[in-house]
Write a protein that holds these residues in place. Structure first.
Motif, PDB file in Angstrom:
ATOM      1  N   PHE A 114      38.751  50.017  31.221  1.00 31.39           N
ATOM      2  CA  PHE A 114      38.943  48.727  30.547  1.00 31.39           C
ATOM      3  C   PHE A 114      39.330  47.650  31.549  1.00 31.39           C
ATOM      4  CE2 PHE A 114      43.236  50.412  30.612  1.00 31.39           C
ATOM      5  CZ  PHE A 114      44.061  49.311  30.756  1.00 31.39           C
ATOM      6  N   ALA A 115      38.912  46.424  31.243  1.00 34.76           N
ATOM      7  CA  ALA A 115      39.193  45.277  32.098  1.00 34.76           C
ATOM      8  C   ALA A 115      40.430  44.550  31.594  1.00 34.76           C
ATOM      9  CB  ALA A 115      38.004  44.321  32.103  1.00 34.76           C
ATOM     10  N   SER A 116      41.092  43.857  32.516  1.00 35.97           N
ATOM     11  CA  SER A 116      42.183  42.965  32.121  1.00 35.97           C
ATOM     12  C   SER A 116      42.135  41.714  32.976  1.00 35.97           C
ATOM     13  CB  SER A 116      43.544  43.650  32.291  1.00 35.97           C
ATOM     14  OG  SER A 116      43.986  43.565  33.636  1.00 35.97           O
ATOM     15  N   ALA A 117      42.900  40.724  32.571  1.00 33.72           N
ATOM     16  CA  ALA A 117      42.991  39.486  33.338  1.00 33.72           C
ATOM     17  C   ALA A 117      43.956  39.612  34.504  1.00 33.72           C
ATOM     18  CB  ALA A 117      43.423  38.348  32.420  1.00 33.72           C
ATOM     19  N   GLY A 118      44.527  40.807  34.695  1.00 34.26           N
ATOM     20  CA  GLY A 118      45.434  41.037  35.810  1.00 34.26           C
ATOM     21  C   GLY A 118      46.532  42.012  35.434  1.00 34.26           C
ATOM     22  N   THR A 119      47.104  42.644  36.420  1.00 36.13           N
ATOM     23  CA  THR A 119      48.166  43.613  36.185  1.00 36.13           C
ATOM     24  C   THR A 119      49.370  42.952  35.521  1.00 36.13           C
ATOM     25  OG1 THR A 119      47.490  44.935  38.087  1.00 36.13           O
ATOM     26  CG2 THR A 119      49.743  45.238  37.312  1.00 36.13           C
ATOM     27  N   GLY A 120      49.862  43.600  34.459  1.00 34.79           N
ATOM     28  CA  GLY A 120      51.042  43.101  33.766  1.00 34.79           C
ATOM     29  C   GLY A 120      50.756  42.122  32.651  1.00 34.79           C
ATOM     30  N   ARG A 144      40.741  38.996  38.396  1.00 29.29           N
ATOM     31  CA  ARG A 144      41.541  37.802  38.691  1.00 29.29           C
ATOM     32  C   ARG A 144      41.305  36.743  37.618  1.00 29.29           C
ATOM     33  NH1 ARG A 144      43.687  37.739  43.805  1.00 29.29           N
ATOM     34  NH2 ARG A 144      43.758  35.456  43.855  1.00 29.29           N
ATOM     35  N   GLY A 145      41.793  37.033  36.413  1.00 36.23           N
ATOM     36  CA  GLY A 145      41.662  36.081  35.330  1.00 36.23           C
ATOM     37  C   GLY A 145      40.808  36.585  34.188  1.00 36.23           C
ATOM     38  N   MET A 150      36.044  39.238  31.172  1.00 38.25           N
ATOM     39  CA  MET A 150      35.052  39.182  30.102  1.00 38.25           C
ATOM     40  C   MET A 150      33.655  39.476  30.662  1.00 38.25           C
ATOM     41  SD  MET A 150      36.671  38.432  27.262  1.00 38.25           S
ATOM     42  CE  MET A 150      37.911  39.540  27.968  1.00 38.25           C
ATOM     43  N   ALA A 151      33.370  38.912  31.836  1.00 39.12           N
ATOM     44  CA  ALA A 151      32.064  39.156  32.460  1.00 39.12           C
ATOM     45  C   ALA A 151      31.874  40.634  32.779  1.00 39.12           C
ATOM     46  CB  ALA A 151      31.939  38.316  33.732  1.00 39.12           C
ATOM     47  N   ALA A 152      32.958  41.307  33.155  1.00 41.61           N
ATOM     48  CA  ALA A 152      32.862  42.733  33.479  1.00 41.61           C
ATOM     49  C   ALA A 152      32.468  43.559  32.260  1.00 41.61           C
ATOM     50  CB  ALA A 152      34.195  43.227  34.036  1.00 41.61           C
ATOM     51  N   VAL A 153      32.969  43.172  31.091  1.00 41.13           N
ATOM     52  CA  VAL A 153      32.577  43.872  29.863  1.00 41.13           C
ATOM     53  C   VAL A 153      31.120  43.558  29.538  1.00 41.13           C
ATOM     54  CG1 VAL A 153      33.092  44.249  27.419  1.00 41.13           C
ATOM     55  CG2 VAL A 153      34.956  43.775  29.011  1.00 41.13           C
TER      56      VAL A 153
END
Length: 282
Positions: A114-120, A144-145, A150-153
């Motif tokens: 899963f992707a996130s906008a950053g750790t934490g 990094r954001g 979203m693009a990664a998904v």
């Protein structure tokens, strides 16, 4: 994103308070850089901070060496709004329900990325929480954001993401992403067609991104009470409430005492998820 709610109320607050609002974005470290500066500012009633789940819910556990205590040095004035996170997958993904996605991840644990906008961030810890609640060892891929996550998904680099509803709205409407469920315990008024993760079989999953106003310790109570009362009155204005809904959030007014209790509960709830994630920032 956190300044949008003040911008919606800006004209009304300007009229009620008799002075302009100067909104000074200070990004970095999940809002902690801006929070630290606000906490260290003079308690003269001229500097406040738009606080949120990252600064006052996740941050106190995530950051091991904070030079300030968000809850003590930057207590809440009032809560403004809440918005759900949304579980999203690629637009042409064959996993068109939460149950189908979970079944696939259990059968193919190496693909549970899963992707996130950053750790934490709440998008990171929402993915960790999904793994904890389903018994699946999900793999976090930080970006990094929000836009690159979203693009990664969309590009199939990762299997899913769980991020703020407005972040993926246009891509969902355009068919580039599928929204499977919302993260809150109740369905979102802004997306009533989407089931909750709890409805979809994921027990004890209730996550919302929330925003409020905080003030440096020592600001006279008369000032914080005046600001809090004017903001809560603004949130009760149907026009302002609708503009907040149009953005994808819901007004969630809480006065100072209740808001500070809520934030303490949030820190306690997120602490074990932060520890399970293995994420910490020195």
């Amino acid at each position: 994103m956190s300044d949008i709610f003040l911008r919606i109320m800006e004209q009304r607050l300007r009229e009620k308070l008799g002075q302009p609002l100067v909104i000074d974005p200070r990004p970095g470290a999940g809002g902690m850089l801006g929070a630290e500066q606000a906490a260290r500012s003079a308690p003269d009633g001229y500097t406040f901070f738009v606080n949120h789940i990252a600064s006052h819910g996740i941050g106190p556990t995530l950051y091991k060496r904070l030079s300030f205590d968000p809850l003590k040095d930057l207590p809440g004035v009032c809560r403004l709004a809440r918005m759900p996170n949304v579980l999203i997958v690629k637009g042409d993904s064959p996993h068109r329900s939460v149950a189908a996605l979970i079944a696939f991840m259990k059968a193919n644990p190496q693909a549970a990325t899963f992707a996130s906008a950053g750790t934490g961030t709440s998008s990171h810890l929402s993915g960790v929480l999904l793994g904890l609640r389903t018994g699946i060892e999900t793999t976090h891929v930080p970006y990094r954001g929000t836009a690159p996550s979203m693009a990664a998904v969309m590009n199939g680099e990762v299997l899913f993401a769980i991020d703020n509803a407005p972040a993926s709205r246009q891509q969902v409407l355009g068919g580039l992403l599928q929204a499977l469920a919302v993260s809150t315990a109740q369905r979102a008024a802004t997306m009533p067609e989407l089931p909750t993760l709890q409805e979809s079989g994921v027990k004890d999953f209730d996550v919302a991104s929330w925003y409020g106003i905080a003030a440096p310790t020592g600001v006279p109570k008369a000032i914080t009470e005046r600001l809090g009362s004017e903001i809560l009155a603004a949130l009760a204005d149907p026009e302002i409430a609708q503009r907040i809904r149009d953005f994808g959030a819901e007004t969630a007014p809480l006065p100072a005492a209740e808001y500070n209790d809520y934030m303490r509960q949030q820190v306690a709830a997120w602490a074990p998820v932060v520890r399970a994630s293995g994420a910490s920032v020195d």
